[in-house]
Design an enzyme around this catalytic site. Structure first.
Site, short mmCIF file in Angstrom:
data_model
loop_
_atom_site.label_atom_id
_atom_site.label_comp_id
_atom_site.label_asym_id
_atom_site.label_seq_id
_atom_site.Cartn_x
_atom_site.Cartn_y
_atom_site.Cartn_z
N GLY A 228 -20.68 -9.67 13.39
CA GLY A 228 -20.35 -9.39 14.88
C GLY A 228 -20.47 -7.90 14.89
N ALA A 230 -19.29 -4.15 17.11
CA ALA A 230 -18.19 -3.48 17.05
C ALA A 230 -16.93 -4.22 18.11
CB ALA A 230 -18.26 -2.12 17.55
N ALA A 252 -10.84 -3.77 0.90
CA ALA A 252 -11.31 -2.76 2.04
C ALA A 252 -12.15 -1.87 1.28
CB ALA A 252 -9.82 -2.17 2.11
N HIS A 270 -5.01 -3.09 10.85
CA HIS A 270 -5.37 -4.25 9.97
C HIS A 270 -4.36 -4.46 9.13
CE1 HIS A 270 -9.92 -4.61 10.23
NE2 HIS A 270 -9.72 -3.72 11.13
N ARG A 273 -1.69 -6.75 10.56
CA ARG A 273 -2.01 -8.14 10.76
C ARG A 273 -2.03 -9.00 9.93
NH1 ARG A 273 -6.98 -6.22 13.61
NH2 ARG A 273 -8.07 -7.08 11.83
#
Length: 399
Positions: A228, A230, A252, A270, A273
């Site tokens: 995908g 940005a 990460a 992040h 979540r």
């Protein structure tokens, strides 16, 4: 043990009364759902909802044989009328067990939210677990064997499914049926796709299921690539695909950047979540992780991995690139894709799709764009499932 789902929707039903949202507008025909209620072997009714007698009649069932009505969650709004001939609804205290004359045993399961879950064992030994909307077990011991069927709020509480998987209450052959379905997810193909990623399924109202019978339980793709642009929602989509599984390792690749407050804010968002049971490691050394045994991996993201690999290869210098950098990078990418091909772990990886934008004005920018396109193509070739996320909408390219 036979289970008839008199309803499969949220307490307000789907579509919600007077709700103008797109999901409610699309909830027509088989996608329209009454509030969830379960009829077991015609003898046990879990949750009494408005119109239960009519719902049973539409499903070819009758409530005349019901010997026990149990409620699982607080009911908001006017009291529901108890149809003539039905016993008064009640609850089983947490941890207590009720045995019916029909041979069904019902054990109350304590929850982390208002309400009660019910574990039901049929006369022939089939085992079912039913959780109310918004509820997850407050604590559950490892059972002797997984449940044959689990019905719960998969969309609203995927962490409840993760908890059950963590203790072995949900296994590879457990039929996970999503109930209490609301307007959080558009009905139809998108709902099917979301549930399949969690190893669950949905059925229309009025369906009768045989608990313990073989069902074609959705196979969770072992390797998934989520592409995908940005802020397209690709990271959210990737995280959503694993939130129903325990002990996920979040890889990460961006690391930390001292003094960059905007980057720190991104990282914090992040982390907030992610489920609390997930663990995080900051590294670009992906091959050893893919080769090792362990819980699912969520890699976010391949584009930052490529930046690190190109830094190490000296790819930004034209002379170094021509002399040895291109060869070094190709070898790193080959090692990564081979590790993906042979991995035994469940893997969800995120990557940027930059090839559809403006052509970079510098040679190094064009080089990065081209190499990311090659990396994405090579990685996707080793995945069972490939998604492209555009404006928060996931389009399946493969799988």
């Amino acid at each position: 043990m036979e289970l008839t789902l008199l309803g499969t929707g949220a307490p307000a039903g789907l579509p919600r009364p007077d709700c103008p949202c797109a999901a409610c507008a699309a909830a027509l025909g088989p996608d329209a759902r009454a509030a969830t209620a379960l009829l077991l072997d015609g003898a046990l009714l879990l949750d009494l909802t408005p119109g239960a007698a009519f719902a049973a009649a539409r499903a070819g069932r009758s409530l005349t044989g019901v010997r026990q009505v149990l409620l699982s969650h607080p009911h908001d709004g006017p009291a529901v009328e108890v149809p003539a001939g039905l016993p008064q609804p009640g609850r089983v205290p947490d941890g207590r067990e009720l045995t019916l004359l029909t041979g069904h045993r019902v054990r109350a399961v304590a929850l982390d939210a208002p309400g009660t879950g019910y574990a039901v064992t049929g006369p022939e030994g089939q085992r079912l677990l039913y959780l109310p909307p918004g509820g997850a077990p407050a604590g559950i011991e490892k059972p002797a064997e997984p449940y044959d069927m689990v019905l719960l709020d998969v969309v609203g509480r995927p962490d409840a499914l993760a908890k059950l998987r963590a203790v072995g209450a949900v296994g590879p052959t457990t039929d996970v049926v999503a109930v209490h379905l609301d307007h959080d997810v558009p009905p139809g193909p998108e709902l099917v796709r979301r549930l399949a990623a969690a190893g669950a399924r949905a059925v229309p109202d009025g369906v009768t299921l045989a608990v313990g019978a073989y069902e074609d339980v959705p196979d969770v793709p072992r390797r998934t690539l989520v592409l995908g642009g940005a802020r397209s929602g690709k990271s959210v989509e990737a995280e959503r695909r694993l939130e129903a599984f325990p002990d996920v390792l979040y890889v990460a690749t961006g690391g930390s950047r001292n003094g960059d407050t905007e980057w720190s804010a991104r990282v914090a968002a992040h982390r907030e979540r992610r489920p609390g049971s997930w663990h995080t490691v900051e590294t670009c050394d992906l091959v050893p992780l893919l080769e090792a045994e362990g819980p699912p991996l969520l890699i976010d993201c391949l584009s930052l991995w490529l930046t690190d690999a190109m830094d190490a290869a000296g790819a930004w210098d034209d002379a170094v690139w021509a002399e040895r950098g291109e060869k070094v990078l190709r070898e790193r990418v080959r090692e990564l894709t081979e590790a993906v091909r042979s991995t035994r772990r469940t893997v969800v990886a995120v990557s940027n799709e930059v090839g559809s934008g403006i052509v970079p004005s510098t040679a190094s920018g064009r080089r990065y764009r081209d190499e990311l396109g090659r990396l994405n193509a090579g990685f996707a070739a080793e995945c069972e499932h490939v998604l492209l996320v555009v404006a928060g909408q996931a389009v399946a390219l493969r799988g």
